[in-house]
Design a protein around this motif. Structure first.
Motif, mmCIF file in Angstrom:
data_model
loop_
_atom_site.group_PDB
_atom_site.id
_atom_site.type_symbol
_atom_site.label_atom_id
_atom_site.label_comp_id
_atom_site.label_asym_id
_atom_site.label_seq_id
_atom_site.Cartn_x
_atom_site.Cartn_y
_atom_site.Cartn_z
ATOM 1 N N LEU A 1 0.864 -1.187 0.000
ATOM 2 C CA LEU A 1 0.000 0.000 0.000
ATOM 3 C C LEU A 1 0.897 1.232 0.000
ATOM 4 O O LEU A 1 1.531 1.550 1.006
ATOM 5 N N SER A 2 0.913 1.919 -1.110
ATOM 6 C CA SER A 2 1.791 3.081 -1.235
ATOM 7 C C SER A 2 1.093 4.349 -0.763
ATOM 8 O O SER A 2 -0.143 4.450 -0.762
ATOM 9 N N ILE A 3 1.885 5.315 -0.372
ATOM 10 C CA ILE A 3 1.344 6.618 0.005
ATOM 11 C C ILE A 3 0.655 7.262 -1.194
ATOM 12 O O ILE A 3 -0.398 7.901 -1.056
ATOM 13 N N GLN B 1 -3.023 8.758 -1.207
ATOM 14 C CA GLN B 1 -3.274 10.150 -1.583
ATOM 15 C C GLN B 1 -4.308 10.233 -2.695
ATOM 16 O O GLN B 1 -5.205 11.077 -2.664
ATOM 17 N N GLN B 2 -4.180 9.330 -3.654
ATOM 18 C CA GLN B 2 -5.133 9.288 -4.763
ATOM 19 C C GLN B 2 -6.534 8.958 -4.259
ATOM 20 O O GLN B 2 -7.524 9.565 -4.679
ATOM 21 N N LEU B 3 -6.613 8.005 -3.331
ATOM 22 C CA LEU B 3 -7.903 7.591 -2.792
ATOM 23 C C LEU B 3 -8.561 8.726 -2.010
ATOM 24 O O LEU B 3 -9.758 8.993 -2.167
ATOM 25 N N ILE B 4 -7.790 9.392 -1.164
ATOM 26 C CA ILE B 4 -8.330 10.480 -0.346
ATOM 27 C C ILE B 4 -8.810 11.641 -1.216
ATOM 28 O O ILE B 4 -9.804 12.314 -0.898
ATOM 29 N N SER B 5 -8.131 11.889 -2.323
ATOM 30 C CA SER B 5 -8.448 13.048 -3.167
ATOM 31 C C SER B 5 -9.685 12.840 -4.033
ATOM 32 O O SER B 5 -10.194 13.792 -4.619
ATOM 33 N N THR B 6 -10.186 11.616 -4.114
ATOM 34 C CA THR B 6 -11.373 11.365 -4.938
ATOM 35 C C THR B 6 -12.611 11.922 -4.236
ATOM 36 O O THR B 6 -12.657 12.008 -3.004
ATOM 37 N N PRO B 7 -13.649 12.273 -5.010
ATOM 38 C CA PRO B 7 -14.882 12.805 -4.404
ATOM 39 C C PRO B 7 -15.820 11.716 -3.885
ATOM 40 O O PRO B 7 -16.960 12.007 -3.516
ATOM 41 N N ALA C 1 -16.962 8.390 1.961
ATOM 42 C CA ALA C 1 -15.977 7.685 2.781
ATOM 43 C C ALA C 1 -16.187 6.181 2.749
ATOM 44 O O ALA C 1 -15.220 5.412 2.770
ATOM 45 N N ARG C 2 -17.440 5.728 2.702
ATOM 46 C CA ARG C 2 -17.716 4.292 2.672
ATOM 47 C C ARG C 2 -17.159 3.641 1.409
ATOM 48 O O ARG C 2 -16.642 2.519 1.452
ATOM 49 N N ASP C 3 -17.244 4.352 0.284
ATOM 50 C CA ASP C 3 -16.687 3.824 -0.966
ATOM 51 C C ASP C 3 -15.161 3.830 -0.933
ATOM 52 O O ASP C 3 -14.508 2.945 -1.503
ATOM 53 N N LYS C 4 -14.600 4.819 -0.275
ATOM 54 C CA LYS C 4 -13.140 4.857 -0.118
ATOM 55 C C LYS C 4 -12.677 3.661 0.713
ATOM 56 O O LYS C 4 -11.654 3.038 0.411
ATOM 57 N N LEU C 5 -13.439 3.345 1.755
ATOM 58 C CA LEU C 5 -13.088 2.193 2.585
ATOM 59 C C LEU C 5 -13.169 0.903 1.775
ATOM 60 O O LEU C 5 -12.288 0.046 1.878
ATOM 61 N N ARG C 6 -14.196 0.777 0.962
ATOM 62 C CA ARG C 6 -14.329 -0.420 0.123
ATOM 63 C C ARG C 6 -13.132 -0.549 -0.823
ATOM 64 O O ARG C 6 -12.569 -1.630 -0.994
ATOM 65 N N GLN C 7 -12.738 0.550 -1.425
ATOM 66 C CA GLN C 7 -11.593 0.516 -2.341
ATOM 67 C C GLN C 7 -10.304 0.189 -1.601
ATOM 68 O O GLN C 7 -9.436 -0.521 -2.131
#
Length: 216
Positions: A74-76, A80-86, A89-95
């Motif tokens: 898991l790279s930074i 960073q890419q994941l956090i910057s997406t719109p 939060a639940r979808d970010k967790l799934r990803q």
């Protein structure tokens, strides 16, 4: 910069990466204690001095391998890419869970085995991760969990949530397919089924913790 300097830098980077990759493969298959500099140098087709030049020592090389393994897991940049997406939060967790599952039991290189060996029998070299990679990545994950639970990032309760979410994914890394019949069966399961299970398990717990704070 002269053409000669550019060539030297390119050659040096290529040698560094070749040593790192060969060492990673050998540490994964034989372990740190059983892997010598001579074995690494022979397979990487370099002299022993090259290892010391690029990494300082075998210890330095192993620490660099651990850091590289964690970055491949898991790279930074991925965080960073994941956090910057719109995305919510639940979808970010799934990803995030999807990425961790694919990095641990999917098609992979030596990184998962090296980390598994180190986590199962921790050495002093684990500090290279505890002092660099892990602290740098935690804020990104805590940010996602904070959004879901409404627990401030600085509260200890969020660290407990982190453990609950990350520990099942970490077990996939530590418990390799050859450890037991149960582990082998888990590794044969559909990745998508595992991702959905881990996500539902995590989101259920996070929502329960968040709701319990609202009713207190």
């Amino acid at each position: 910069m002269s053409k000669t300097s550019r060539v030297l830098r390119t050659d040096g980077e290529a040698t560094y990466n070749r040593i790192l990759d060969v060492a990673g493969c050998l540490f994964a298959s034989a372990g740190f204690a059983e892997t010598t500099n001579k074995m690494i140098a022979t397979q990487a087709e370099v002299d022993l001095a090259s290892i010391n030049y690029h990494f300082g020592s075998r210890n330095g090389l192993y620490q660099a391998v651990l850091v590289e393994a964690h970055q491949r897991l898991l790279s930074i940049e991925r965080l960073q890419q994941l956090i910057s997406t719109p995305l919510p939060a639940r979808d970010k967790l799934r990803q995030l869970i999807q990425h961790l599952v694919q990095s641990t039991i999917g098609e992979q290189g030596w990184h998962a085995t090296v980390l598994s060996r180190e986590f199962l029998a921790p050495s002093s070299h684990l500090q290279s991760l505890q002092q660099t990679e892990i602290p740098a990545k935690l804020p990104f994950i805590l940010n996602i969990l904070s959004e879901i639970t409404s627990i401030p990032v600085e509260e200890p309760a969020l660290l407990r949530c982190l453990v609950s979410v990350v520990a099942p994914c970490a077990m996939l890394l530590v418990v390799g397919p050859n450890v037991s019949p149960i582990a082998a069966e888990i590794h044969r399961m559909s990745q998508q089924d595992l991702i959905e299970h881990l996500y539902n398990f995590a989101i259920g717990g996070l929502e329960a913790v968040g709701n319990s704070r609202l009713t207190c």
